[in-house]
Design a protein around this motif. Structure first.
Motif, mmCIF file in Angstrom:
data_model
loop_
_atom_site.group_PDB
_atom_site.id
_atom_site.type_symbol
_atom_site.label_atom_id
_atom_site.label_comp_id
_atom_site.label_asym_id
_atom_site.label_seq_id
_atom_site.Cartn_x
_atom_site.Cartn_y
_atom_site.Cartn_z
ATOM 1 N N ARG A 16 0.836 -1.197 0.000
ATOM 2 C CA ARG A 16 0.000 0.000 0.000
ATOM 3 C C ARG A 16 0.877 1.256 0.000
ATOM 4 N NH1 ARG A 16 -4.705 -2.465 -1.338
ATOM 5 N NH2 ARG A 16 -5.526 -3.811 0.332
ATOM 6 N N HIS A 17 1.989 1.187 0.717
ATOM 7 C CA HIS A 17 2.853 2.351 0.849
ATOM 8 C C HIS A 17 3.662 2.597 -0.427
ATOM 9 C CE1 HIS A 17 5.555 5.262 2.764
ATOM 10 N NE2 HIS A 17 6.538 4.627 2.136
ATOM 11 N N ILE A 18 4.188 1.541 -1.015
ATOM 12 C CA ILE A 18 5.021 1.685 -2.213
ATOM 13 C C ILE A 18 4.110 1.779 -3.428
ATOM 14 C CG2 ILE A 18 6.770 0.566 -3.652
ATOM 15 C CD1 ILE A 18 7.840 -0.721 -1.035
ATOM 16 N N GLY A 19 4.273 2.839 -4.194
ATOM 17 C CA GLY A 19 3.315 3.120 -5.261
ATOM 18 C C GLY A 19 3.384 2.212 -6.459
ATOM 19 N N SER A 20 4.554 1.712 -6.808
ATOM 20 C CA SER A 20 4.708 0.909 -8.031
ATOM 21 C C SER A 20 4.687 -0.578 -7.710
ATOM 22 C CB SER A 20 6.016 1.273 -8.739
ATOM 23 O OG SER A 20 7.130 1.098 -7.873
ATOM 24 N N ASP A 21 3.989 -1.347 -8.522
ATOM 25 C CA ASP A 21 3.965 -2.793 -8.329
ATOM 26 C C ASP A 21 5.114 -3.433 -9.098
ATOM 27 O OD1 ASP A 21 3.195 -2.734 -10.998
ATOM 28 O OD2 ASP A 21 1.096 -3.216 -10.581
ATOM 29 N N ALA A 776 12.626 4.036 -4.040
ATOM 30 C CA ALA A 776 12.917 5.461 -4.110
ATOM 31 C C ALA A 776 14.097 5.735 -5.043
ATOM 32 C CB ALA A 776 13.201 6.006 -2.716
ATOM 33 N N VAL A 777 15.126 4.911 -4.929
ATOM 34 C CA VAL A 777 16.297 5.068 -5.799
ATOM 35 C C VAL A 777 15.924 4.736 -7.241
ATOM 36 C CG1 VAL A 777 18.624 4.213 -6.264
ATOM 37 C CG2 VAL A 777 17.893 4.648 -3.909
ATOM 38 N N LEU A 778 15.106 3.721 -7.440
ATOM 39 C CA LEU A 778 14.653 3.370 -8.787
ATOM 40 C C LEU A 778 13.879 4.533 -9.407
ATOM 41 C CD1 LEU A 778 14.048 1.438 -11.141
ATOM 42 C CD2 LEU A 778 12.120 0.547 -9.789
ATOM 43 N N GLY A 779 12.959 5.101 -8.664
ATOM 44 C CA GLY A 779 12.157 6.197 -9.193
ATOM 45 C C GLY A 779 13.006 7.387 -9.596
ATOM 46 N N ALA A 780 14.000 7.729 -8.762
ATOM 47 C CA ALA A 780 14.863 8.869 -9.078
ATOM 48 C C ALA A 780 15.677 8.602 -10.329
ATOM 49 C CB ALA A 780 15.777 9.170 -7.892
ATOM 50 N N ASN A 781 16.194 7.392 -10.469
ATOM 51 C CA ASN A 781 16.988 7.075 -11.653
ATOM 52 C C ASN A 781 16.128 6.969 -12.901
ATOM 53 O OD1 ASN A 781 20.050 6.492 -11.137
ATOM 54 N ND2 ASN A 781 18.968 5.737 -9.315
ATOM 55 N N TYR A 782 14.902 6.502 -12.751
ATOM 56 C CA TYR A 782 13.974 6.465 -13.884
ATOM 57 C C TYR A 782 13.688 7.880 -14.386
ATOM 58 C CZ TYR A 782 9.626 5.732 -16.498
ATOM 59 O OH TYR A 782 8.650 5.723 -17.474
ATOM 60 N N LEU A 783 13.383 8.789 -13.454
ATOM 61 C CA LEU A 783 13.143 10.172 -13.858
ATOM 62 C C LEU A 783 14.389 10.786 -14.485
ATOM 63 C CD1 LEU A 783 10.991 11.771 -11.001
ATOM 64 C CD2 LEU A 783 10.250 10.996 -13.249
ATOM 65 N N ALA A 784 15.551 10.543 -13.878
ATOM 66 C CA ALA A 784 16.788 11.097 -14.428
ATOM 67 C C ALA A 784 17.014 10.609 -15.854
ATOM 68 C CB ALA A 784 17.965 10.714 -13.528
ATOM 69 N N GLU A 854 5.081 7.186 -5.046
ATOM 70 C CA GLU A 854 4.451 7.565 -6.309
ATOM 71 C C GLU A 854 4.472 6.409 -7.296
ATOM 72 O OE1 GLU A 854 2.804 10.170 -6.483
ATOM 73 O OE2 GLU A 854 3.560 11.232 -4.719
ATOM 74 N N ASP A 855 3.355 6.232 -8.006
ATOM 75 C CA ASP A 855 3.289 5.145 -8.979
ATOM 76 C C ASP A 855 3.848 5.580 -10.325
ATOM 77 O OD1 ASP A 855 1.278 6.636 -10.240
ATOM 78 O OD2 ASP A 855 -0.326 5.471 -9.332
ATOM 79 N N LEU A 856 3.991 4.617 -11.225
ATOM 80 C CA LEU A 856 4.606 4.885 -12.515
ATOM 81 C C LEU A 856 3.801 5.895 -13.324
ATOM 82 C CD1 LEU A 856 6.755 4.346 -14.637
ATOM 83 C CD2 LEU A 856 5.479 2.301 -15.330
ATOM 84 N N ALA A 857 2.486 5.839 -13.236
ATOM 85 C CA ALA A 857 1.660 6.776 -14.000
ATOM 86 C C ALA A 857 1.944 8.208 -13.587
ATOM 87 C CB ALA A 857 0.181 6.445 -13.804
ATOM 88 N N GLU A 858 2.137 8.454 -12.296
ATOM 89 C CA GLU A 858 2.420 9.822 -11.832
ATOM 90 C C GLU A 858 3.815 10.250 -12.266
ATOM 91 O OE1 GLU A 858 0.997 13.258 -9.456
ATOM 92 O OE2 GLU A 858 0.237 11.719 -10.824
ATOM 93 N N LEU A 859 4.775 9.333 -12.237
ATOM 94 C CA LEU A 859 6.113 9.672 -12.712
ATOM 95 C C LEU A 859 6.086 10.022 -14.192
ATOM 96 C CD1 LEU A 859 8.387 7.014 -10.931
ATOM 97 C CD2 LEU A 859 7.616 9.231 -10.102
ATOM 98 N N ASP A 860 5.354 9.237 -14.960
ATOM 99 C CA ASP A 860 5.266 9.510 -16.396
ATOM 100 C C ASP A 860 4.530 10.822 -16.666
ATOM 101 O OD1 ASP A 860 6.685 7.281 -17.157
ATOM 102 O OD2 ASP A 860 4.917 6.025 -17.482
ATOM 103 N N ARG A 861 3.541 11.136 -15.858
ATOM 104 C CA ARG A 861 2.828 12.411 -16.023
ATOM 105 C C ARG A 861 3.773 13.577 -15.768
ATOM 106 N NH1 ARG A 861 -0.714 16.121 -13.326
ATOM 107 N NH2 ARG A 861 -0.261 15.290 -11.242
ATOM 108 N N PHE A 862 4.644 13.418 -14.772
ATOM 109 C CA PHE A 862 5.625 14.470 -14.498
ATOM 110 C C PHE A 862 6.612 14.612 -15.654
ATOM 111 C CE2 PHE A 862 9.721 15.853 -12.726
ATOM 112 C CZ PHE A 862 9.357 17.079 -12.188
#
Length: 950
Positions: A16-21, A776-784, A854-862
């Motif tokens: 529930r806490h971690i946004g991405s499955d 968290a590290v995955l999300g930051a590197n994905y955005l980068a 944050e889930d992948l959809a929100e990262l992609d929206r950003f």
């Protein structure tokens, strides 16, 4: 279905806490070229700091199980009826405020209002708070709250030192000041070389020079003194005057500003904020005209937006320590926004008449106790009073025990004196019980005439809270709609991602938040007897043990009630350690140029000299410069402060070398825990070289930011520093009453929000915490990786990876096109996002942290929003429009723009729907705000209603 039925909580909380499955994580990993989270972390984190063993924590509990355990702990706290006083009072939070503000995610998940266009609701609420404080104290300018009364008093003393004409290091302090405040003054004064002299204000001030006088009004004894002659004397000798005061009492007492105070300071806890076993509570500070620019903390002011309409913003931000660093006058970088707004809304709901009625009732109950005890022959120590009387008894322990047996807690002042304090909840039955406990009835009773304890010369005659906002919201319907209208103006985590680097705006789960309102946690007095707080003791001990395990340190204190206070506590521990070893000469603190601004300010307030260490072009600490500075100051080196991962968002490979180098020169290593969200379950600062760290529970451990506060900043230390953790003279555990002294007013700081962090650790478990860090590290590197083709990245490791955040460098684009970092930040509002951290740690950049929630959809929206903004920057470069005429420069666009005359070279649709037409578009309430106008025309309380016409 039973409330204990596990079915609704069958999914582990970590999911529930971690946004991405798993599927989304696989997609992100493929994008950046890694096969698993473990492979990514092995590449990102230096092998030499990785912990070989998993965390030893209890297995993850479900939400239902954790709530049941917390309910059991709350049930072990015996609340009783607290009549202890000493700065803490039972109060009634109006349910409409509790449910729709204190417990509402639209309010508690918001961030500090650094983006004022999307913070107008909470800024207006804070302006209400400032108006309440200014009106009640009779001083024109108040800030937007401080951490607690004791630390606010220290800020007032430091302010007097800056403002006074005297060069003396001596400050006179009323001996009738609250004991916890006196203790914190002692801790802080010793570090910066102030001389504190306690004085009896029933007599004349002592001879000699001094820079300030601190007086209490009323005093801890309850005495209400006329301070005018003392203030005149102090001013005549070139000293400033600060007065600690009770805001509820000030509805009946002549305000400090009318009796000679330059500064008024205190706590607004009794204005509808639960005692929370000591915090969080909003302290206040107000000053006379001419001292505005000396105020610590945040100050809300009124400016105008691009349409010329009034709009709120944070004023005079150049005072903040992030800018002034070691020249800062305070290390406070946060406030108690959520609690300040609660107190302000209490005043809005009750209005001046309601506050006077409540204060009158409190005073009348106190007068009843005083009169009845006088009839029974009990001597009262204080002649005058508002809500407190201190009486002489034969055996204080016996009196307190009799009252406690009847469910009432009194304050044992000493062996033969007892303090009794009335509050909003005091009833006639409580009065009778207390009187009988003090002096058991021996006759049929005598009817007495209830008098007043307020001297005629100090009865308030001036009006307060005359602004319409304090008269319009008497019905619950009106109040409900006002709270809703304000929250609708704001952007918080309940609307979308807040990708602020260094701030870790993650999920504040409902299951974590719910328990803090339970009476067993919310209604405890911080000075309740040890046997009455068994549940809190277990909760604190478990949380401190878990945090020690997570960080690799030997001991933890949760007393510091903000990250800045945790920094200060850690540095004071280092200072005390050196002094105990006969090395008081060690006073140099090395700080990298990239460090948080609070680091330098905290070091100065701990009595250290700051020496800056250079950073390399890649953002890492320049170890050659560090070695040179260590050698230069080897005999005086006290500590180095380093943030890990670095403030630049990178796992530096040289961290262990840095620690070894400083240790070889006799210094201690302070590892700032601001970025701990990139380490939990992976590496432990206490095992890779750190001697002390502070932790931000309002970042890594899910306590919400609350619009800029509350915060909790525990300090964790290695075994050799454990004796120097904060102590407290009123601590419920006798062994913890002696030591270096307190850093906060209450023994356990902001204990009322500790159930949030406890629940987070309990429900995540070791595996969940580790997976959160990896995500968290995955999300930051994905955005980068996704943003790199469109914006240059400022810092990465040799393998191109970042830690939990990445920095986008806009400076080349600004140089080419004139589009600024502010333009990009404000245009993100039109896309429905809060901007990332602006121009920190490098001017002209954006630091982005997605967190694990944050889930992948929100990262992609950003990503889509940032790519669209890059397209508009390219349009400026191509000459389609100038920077001045672009949608970037005119952002954000309000709904009103749609009906105004349109002269822009872009369409209305491009202005307000840059991402298409979303179903739930966020509409900013104002256009871009003029920052300089507000500083030139400082208005820091509710402006006349005529200013808002049209």
């Amino acid at each position: 279905m039973s409330s204990n039925d596990p079915t609704p909580f069958g999914t582990p909380f970590s999911e529930r806490h971690i946004g991405s499955d798993a599927a989304a994580q696989a997609k992100m990993l493929a994008e950046i070229g890694y096969s698993s989270l473990d492979d990514l972390m092995a590449a990102a984190v230096p092998a030499g700091i990785v912990s070989p063993e998993p965390l030893r924590l209890p297995p993850a509990a479900s939400e239902a199980e954790a709530l049941a355990e917390l309910a059991a702990l709350a049930g072990r706290n015996d609340v009783g009826v607290a009549m202890i006083g000493c700065g803490y009072h039972p109060t009634i939070t109006p349910p409409v405020i509790r449910r729709n503000l204190l417990e509402a995610p639209a309010w508690y998940t918001a961030y500090t209002p650094y983006q004022p266009e999307i913070s107008q609701g909470r800024l207006e609420a804070l302006l209400n708070f400032q108006t309440v404080v200014g009106d009640l104290t009779g001083l024109p300018t108040a800030n937007a709250s401080l951490l607690d009364e004791a630390t606010a008093v220290v800020e007032a003393i430091l302010l007097m030192r800056r403002a006074s004409r005297s060069k003396s290091p001596r400050v006179l302090v009323d001996a009738d000041t609250l004991p916890q405040t006196l203790a914190v003054i002692g801790t802080r004064a010793e570090a910066v070389g102030l001389e504190v002299e306690l004085v009896d204000l029933d007599g004349p001030l002592p001879e000699g020079d001094f820079f300030g006088l601190l007086a209490s009004y009323p005093g801890c004894s309850g005495e209400v003194r006329d301070l005018r002659p003392l203030a005149d004397d102090a001013h005549g000798r070139g000293a400033a005057v600060a007065v600690t005061c009770d805001p509820l009492a000030l509805t009946l007492l002549t305000p400090p500003g009318e009796i000679g105070a330059d500064i008024a300071v205190g706590s607004t806890q009794r204005l509808g904020v639960p005692m929370f076993y000591g915090g969080p509570h909003a302290a206040f500070i107000a000053v006379r005209e001419g001292l505005e620019r000396h105020l610590p903390g945040r100050l809300v002011g009124v400016s105008i937006d691009a349409s010329g309409q009034p709009a709120y913003r944070l004023a005079l931000q150049t005072r903040e320590q992030h800018i002034r660093r070691d020249k800062a006058t305070s290390n406070i970088c946060t406030a108690q926004v959520l609690l300040a707004i609660t107190a302000g809304m209490y005043a809005v709901y009750h209005g001046p008449d309601g506050l006077r009625r409540i204060a009158g009732q409190v005073h009348a109950r106190t007068a009843e106790i005083a009169s009845e005890l006088e009839v029974r022959g009990v001597r009262r120590v204080n002649r005058h009073f508002f809500d407190t009387v201190v009486v002489e008894v034969a055996d204080a322990v016996a009196v307190v025990a009799r009252a406690r047996a009847a469910g009432i807690l009194l304050r044992p002042v000493d062996a033969t004196h007892v303090g009794i304090t009335c509050s909003e909840i005091t009833t006639a039955e409580h009065v009778a019980t207390v009187v009988d406990a003090v002096e058991p009835r021996t006759d049929g009773g005598v009817m007495v005439q209830v008098g007043t304890g307020i001297p005629a010369a100090l009865r308030r005659t001036s009006a307060f809270l005359e602004h319409p906002v304090f008269h319009r919201h008497r019905s619950e319907t009106a109040m409900l709609r006002y709270l809703r209208a304000l929250s609708d103006k704001d952007y918080a985590l309940d609307r979308g991602m807040i990708p602020l680097g260094s701030c870790t705006m993650k999920l504040n789960a409902t299951a974590e938040m719910e328990p803090i309102s339970w009476p067993g946690f919310a209604d405890m007095h911080p000075l309740a007897p040890l046997e009455d707080v068994a549940g809190y003791r277990v909760l604190v001990e478990q949380l401190e043990e878990w945090l020690a395990e997570i960080t690799g340190y030997a001991a933890v204190s949760i007393q510091p009630n903000a990250g800045s206070q945790g920094e200060l506590a850690g540095l004071l521990a280092i200072r005390a350690y050196h002094h105990d070893r006969g090395e008081a000469r060690r006073d140099v603190c090395l700080i990298p140029s990239s460090a948080h601004g609070t680091n330098a300010a905290s070091a100065v307030l701990a009595g250290f000299r700051v020496v800056v260490v250079a950073s390399r072009e890649d953002g890492t600490v320049d170890l050659d410069d560090l070695a040179a500075k260590c050698a230069e100051h080897t005999d005086r080196l006290a500590a180095v402060m380093v943030t890990y991962p670095s403030t630049h968002g990178v796992y530096e490979t040289g961290i262990t070398d840095l620690c070894d180098l400083v240790h070889r020169h006799g210094g201690q290593v302070y590892v700032d825990g601001a970025n701990l969200n990139a380490l939990v379950g992976i590496a432990r600062p206490g095992t890779f070289g750190g001697d002390v760290s502070h932790l931000n529970l309002h970042k890594t451990f899910a306590i919400p930011h609350g619009g800029g506060g509350p915060g909790v900043g525990p300090v964790a230390v290695a075994a050799h520093l454990a004796p120097y953790l904060p102590s407290h003279p009123l601590h419920p555990v006798p062994e913890q009453r002696v030591g270096i002294g307190p850093i906060s007013a209450a023994p356990y700081g902001s204990a009322g929000v500790l159930p949030i962090a406890w629940a987070y650790v309990r429900m995540m478990g070791a595996d969940g915490l580790r997976r959160a860090t990896q995500t968290a590290v995955l999300g930051a590197n994905y955005l980068a990786h996704r943003l790199a083709p469109h914006f240059p990245l400022l810092y990465t490791a040799e393998n191109g990876l970042v830690a939990h955040e990445c920095i986008v460098d806009l400076r080349p684009l600004t140089a080419e096109t004139g589009v600024s970092v502010d333009d990009v930040a404000k245009r993100l509002i039109d896309h429905g996002f809060h901007a990332p951290t602006m121009s920190f740690p490098v001017p002209g950049t954006l630091m982005i942290e997605p967190t694990e929630s944050e889930d992948l959809a929100e990262l992609d929206r950003f990503v889509a929003a940032m790519v669209a903004i890059r397209g508009e920057i390219d349009a400026v470069a191509a000459g389609r429009w100038s920077a001045e005429d672009s949608p970037l420069r005119h952002a954000p666009h309000t709904a009103a723009c749609l009906v105004e005359e349109w002269t822009a070279p872009y369409t209305r649709e491009e202005a307000v729907f840059p991402s298409g037409t979303p179903a739930g578009k966020y509409w900013p309430p104002v256009r871009r705000i003029e920052q300089a106008y507000g500083d030139r025309n400082l208005v820091c309380s509710c402006p006349p209603i005529s200013d808002f016409e049209n």
